[in-house]
Design a protein around this motif. Structure first.
Motif, short mmCIF file in Angstrom:
data_model
loop_
_atom_site.label_atom_id
_atom_site.label_comp_id
_atom_site.label_asym_id
_atom_site.label_seq_id
_atom_site.Cartn_x
_atom_site.Cartn_y
_atom_site.Cartn_z
N ASP A 40 -2.42 -4.83 -8.34
CA ASP A 40 -2.42 -6.17 -8.90
C ASP A 40 -1.70 -6.12 -10.25
O ASP A 40 -1.13 -5.09 -10.63
N ARG B 193 -4.17 -1.78 -3.15
CA ARG B 193 -3.23 -2.86 -3.39
C ARG B 193 -3.09 -3.06 -4.89
O ARG B 193 -4.07 -3.30 -5.59
N ASP C 272 -3.81 -11.36 -8.90
CA ASP C 272 -3.36 -11.03 -7.55
C ASP C 272 -3.66 -12.22 -6.64
O ASP C 272 -4.57 -13.01 -6.91
N PRO D 123 0.81 -1.20 0.00
CA PRO D 123 0.00 0.00 0.00
C PRO D 123 0.85 1.26 0.00
O PRO D 123 1.93 1.30 0.57
#
Length: 260
Positions: free
Chosen positions: A11, A9, A168, A2
């Motif tokens: 991916d 987040r 992810d 982060p």
């Protein structure tokens, strides 16, 4: 990881977008990037907006050759300032006419870098005097000959085909995991409702669809929700990132023909 206080987040699709924008933001096409990543152009545009809102993309800057733009000089001032005053002095330096970039460093000497453009050497001396006047100590300076920006390598896709699967992956306690995967066009589950996929044992009991991203919308999955190609599906798999569980979202691998 982060970004500071944001929970965003990254991916695989986000990393592709960032790499493409760093490489050439002006000529990056959402539709082309979407085809390479295996999602729609609307999804790419929506992701870009999210990256901007989260503060990961702070802006789009043109790289200018100031020598060609009228023979101007670009100078880098390596400065030393007290840590307690660094942020305030950085903003004051940024306001000086001719300054185009200010970089602060966390520790050590030369913890403030000021990049400025001047008409000539006397103009650069004016900028240096102004930096000194506001309390910035210049340790060294030099004319910049050339800057060669390049995108961040780890964000580059491994190939030009479909995005790697899964997009992810988050490992949970036990053998469970949260996996993000893109539904491919000829995947066994494409075009089916979640209820139908479960009824045909295409979607096993260990795999639960918990979110669907479709173009610019976030859908809450229900039994009558139809999964469509290019949907980005978040699944909770109690079997971990099991290949069989993810295979239903991918196109079948064609069997190779063997001579008899």
């Amino acid at each position: 990881m982060p970004h500071r206080d944001t929970p965003y987040r990254l991916d695989e699709i986000d990393r592709r977008i960032l790499h493409a924008l760093m490489d050439d933001a002006r000529n990056t096409s959402a539709s082309t990037l979407g085809e390479e990543a295996g999602v729609s152009g609307a999804t790419i545009r929506n992701r870009i907006h999210k990256l901007e809102d989260a503060g990961l993309i702070r802006g789009y800057t043109a790289h200018i050759d100031f020598e060609l733009a009228g023979g101007k000089l670009t100078n880098l001032y390596l400065c030393d300032v007290p840590v307690t005053d660094r942020e305030v002095l950085a903003h004051e330096a940024r306001a000086i006419p001719g300054v185009i970039n200010v970089r602060t460093l966390m520790t050590g000497r030369r913890n403030l870098h000021v990049l400025a453009v001047g008409e000539d050497t006397s103009d650069l001396r004016r900028i240096a005097r102004r930096l000194t006047d506001i309390g910035i100590h210049i340790e060294d300076e030099d004319l910049v000959e050339e800057e060669l920006p390049t995108p961040y390598g780890p964000f580059s896709p491994d190939d030009t085909g479909q995005a790697p699967e899964p997009n992810d992956f988050i490992s949970l306690t036990g053998n469970a995991s949260v996996v993000e995967v893109t539904v491919q066009a000829d995947a066994p589950i494409a075009g089916l409702t979640l209820e139908a996929a479960a009824g045909r044992n295409i979607l096993d009991e260990e795999t639960l669809v918990i979110a669907i991203e479709r173009d610019d919308r976030e859908l809450t999955p229900h039994g009558d929700t139809v999964l469509q190609p290019d949907d980005i599906v978040t699944i909770l798999s109690r079997a971990g990132a099991d290949a069989d569980a993810l295979a239903v979202f991918r196109e079948p691998v064609p069997e190779s023909n063997t001579e008899r």
